[in-house]
Design an enzyme around this catalytic site. Structure first.
Site, PDB file in Angstrom:
ATOM      1  N   SER A 168       0.860  -1.190   0.000  1.00  0.00           N
ATOM      2  CA  SER A 168       0.000   0.000   0.000  1.00  0.00           C
ATOM      3  C   SER A 168       0.898   1.242   0.000  1.00  0.00           C
ATOM      4  CB  SER A 168      -0.963  -0.026   1.189  1.00  0.00           C
ATOM      5  OG  SER A 168      -1.860   1.051   1.126  1.00  0.00           O
ATOM      6  N   THR A 169       0.838   2.053   1.048  1.00  0.00           N
ATOM      7  CA  THR A 169       1.600   3.303   1.096  1.00  0.00           C
ATOM      8  C   THR A 169       3.098   3.051   0.893  1.00  0.00           C
ATOM      9  OG1 THR A 169       0.000   4.024   2.754  1.00  0.00           O
ATOM     10  CG2 THR A 169       1.936   5.417   2.424  1.00  0.00           C
ATOM     11  N   HIS A 194      -2.709  -1.137  -3.375  1.00  0.00           N
ATOM     12  CA  HIS A 194      -3.853  -0.236  -3.233  1.00  0.00           C
ATOM     13  C   HIS A 194      -3.636   0.969  -4.143  1.00  0.00           C
ATOM     14  CE1 HIS A 194      -4.286  -1.918   1.133  1.00  0.00           C
ATOM     15  NE2 HIS A 194      -4.780  -2.742   0.231  1.00  0.00           N
ATOM     16  N   MET A 287       0.148   1.262   5.045  1.00  0.00           N
ATOM     17  CA  MET A 287      -0.543   1.525   6.306  1.00  0.00           C
ATOM     18  C   MET A 287      -1.721   0.560   6.446  1.00  0.00           C
ATOM     19  SD  MET A 287      -2.440   5.141   5.533  1.00  0.00           S
ATOM     20  CE  MET A 287      -3.506   5.375   4.113  1.00  0.00           C
ATOM     21  N   ASP A 290      -4.164  -4.717   5.990  1.00  0.00           N
ATOM     22  CA  ASP A 290      -4.584  -5.577   4.888  1.00  0.00           C
ATOM     23  C   ASP A 290      -3.429  -6.477   4.464  1.00  0.00           C
ATOM     24  OD1 ASP A 290      -6.181  -6.624   2.827  1.00  0.00           O
ATOM     25  OD2 ASP A 290      -5.465  -5.126   1.395  1.00  0.00           O
TER      26      ASP A 290
END
Length: 348
Positions: A168-169, A194, A287, A290
Site C-alpha cells: 500500500s503506502t 492499493h 498503512m 490488509d
C-alpha cells in the site's frame, strides 16, 4: 502534539476546503497555506511543518519541480493532492518516485457521504505521512546501489510456482525495486497494490518499460506465465484459480475488504487455497493491516512468507501487522526481498 500541516495549492477554494477538512481532526493542525512553491519555500522556513500537501499543477513552478528541490534540500513528508485521472497518473506516479509519501484526489464540495469518506482518507494519509520514513534522493539511490548482486539467471525454479506480493503506502516504489530484480524466467508474480482504477494501467506500463520481465495490468481469465507480472486493476479484487491449463487470474468487484478493492488479503487467501504451499507470499510497506491475515493463511498452507522490515518500509503498518500475527517466516530489508523470494522458489 498535533501534526502541523502546510497546504500548498494555487486555488483559494481548495486551500479553504483542505483547511476546513483537516482542522476537524483533533490531532491535525493546519498552520499555514501557500499559493505557490515560492510562497511555500518561505512558509516552510517560518513554520517548520510536519507534513505538506502539494498540488501538482501550479503557476510559476509546478509541484513536481518543487518536490525535486524539496527532497534534495529538505526531505520531508509530502502528500500530493492531484486530479485522479488517467492523464494525471504519470505525474502522480513520478511524484511517488521522487519521494512523496502518498496522494489524494482534489476535494469536491458535494454530498455529505462522499465528503465524510474523503475526510477519513485525508486524515488517515496525513497521519501516516507524519510517521513515514523520509529519505533524500541521494539516500534512496544509495540504497538501490547497495542491493546485493546475485545472478538470478542460473536459478531453476519449481514448476507451477507463484510469487504473490501485496503493498500500500510507499508500495509503488517498493514493488518496482522487487520487480526490477526478477529474471525473465522467474515464476509468475501476482501483485495487489492499493491504487485507484485510473492509476493501475499507468503503473503497469511504467514497470513494463523498465523491468526485464513483462508486466501486465491483470485481465480476467488471463493465464499466468513464467517471466510475467500481473498487477490488480484499481477497483477490482485479484485472485488466482488453478485450472487444467494452469493458474489463471480472476477479477471481481466484490465488497471492499479492509476498506480496499483490490485487497491483499483476498489475493493471498486465494493463493493459499489454489497452490497448496507452492507459492511465496511477500508483504511490503503500507498503512493498515490488509494482507496480514492472508499472509498467515499462506504460511499455514506451507508457503514461505516474507515481510519487509521496519527500517526500509515507508510505513510499517501492513508488514508490522503480519509480523505481529506471526504470519511472516522471514523479515527482510527491501533490497534483499527479491533474492529471498526467488531462492524460496528454487528447485532444491
Amino acid at each position: 502534539m498535533a501534526i502541523k500541516v502546510l497546504i500548498v495549492d494555487d486555488s483559494p477554494l481548495i486551500r479553504g476546503l483542505l483547511t476546513e477538512i483537516l482542522n476537524v481532526a483533533p490531532d491535525i493542525n493546519v498552520i499555514g497555506t501557500a499559493e505557490d512553491p515560492f510562497d511555500a519555500r518561505e512558509k516552510i522556513k517560518q513554520l517548520n511543518p510536519d507534513v505538506i500537501t502539494l498540488d501538482i499543477e501550479m503557476p510559476r513552478m509546478d509541484g513536481i519541480s518543487f518536490l525535486k528541490n524539496l527532497m534534495r534540500l529538505r526531505p520531508m513528508p509530502v502528500v500530493m493532492v492531484s486530479t485522479l485521472t488517467a492523464e494525471g497518473a504519470p505525474a502522480t506516479l513520478q511524484a511517488l518516485e521522487l519521494g512523496a509519501v502518498d496522494y489524494v484526489s482534489k476535494p469536491k464540495n458535494n454530498v455529505a457521504e462522499a465528503l465524510t469518506e474523503y475526510q477519513f482518507e485525508l486524515h488517515t494519509k496525513i497521519r501516516a505521512a507524519a510517521l513515514a520514513k523520509i529519505r533524500s534522493n541521494a539516500e534512496r539511490q544509495k540504497a538501490v546501489d547497495s542491493t546485493p548482486h546475485f545472478n538470478a539467471s542460473k536459478y531453476t525454479f519449481k514448476s507451477d510456482y507463484i510469487l504473490a506480493v501485496g503493498a500500500s503506502t510507499g508500495g509503488t516504489e517498493a514493488i518496482k525495486e522487487v520487480v526490477l530484480n526478477l529474471p525473465t524466467h522467474c515464476p509468475p508474480v501476482v501483485v495487489t497494490q492499493h491504487i485507484p482504477p485510473m492509476f493501475s494501467t499507468s503503473f503497469a506500463i511504467r514497470l513494463n518499460n523498465t523491468a526485464a520481465v513483462t508486466v501486465h495490468e491483470a485481465c480476467h481469465n488471463q493465464k499466468l506465465e513464467p517471466g510475467h507480472v500481473y498487477i490488480a486493476p484499481g477497483d477490482d479484487h485479484l485472485t488466482i484459480k488453478k485450472t487444467a491449463l494452469g493458474y489463471i487470474c480472476q477479477l471481481d468487484k466484490g465488497p471492499l475488504i479492509n476498506r480496499h478493492r483490490p485487497a491483499v488479503d483476498k489475493l493471498f487467501s486465494s493463493v493459499a487455497q489454489a497452490t497448496k504451499g507452492n507459492a511465496t507470499g511477500v508483504i511490503l510497506t503500507g498503512m493498515g493491516a490488509d494482507g496480514a491475515q492472508g499472509l498467515l493463511e499462506m504460511r499455514q498452507a506451507g508457503c514461505p512468507t516474507i515481510a519487509q522490515d521496519e527500517a526500509t518500509s515507508v510505513v510499517w503498518g501492513m508488514p508490522g501487522a503480519a509480523v505481529q500475527l506471526n504470519a511472516a517466516q522471514f523479515v527482510e530489508p527491501l533490497n534483499k526481498i527479491a533474492k529471498k523470494a526467488l531462492m524460496s522458489a528454487c528447485k532444491r
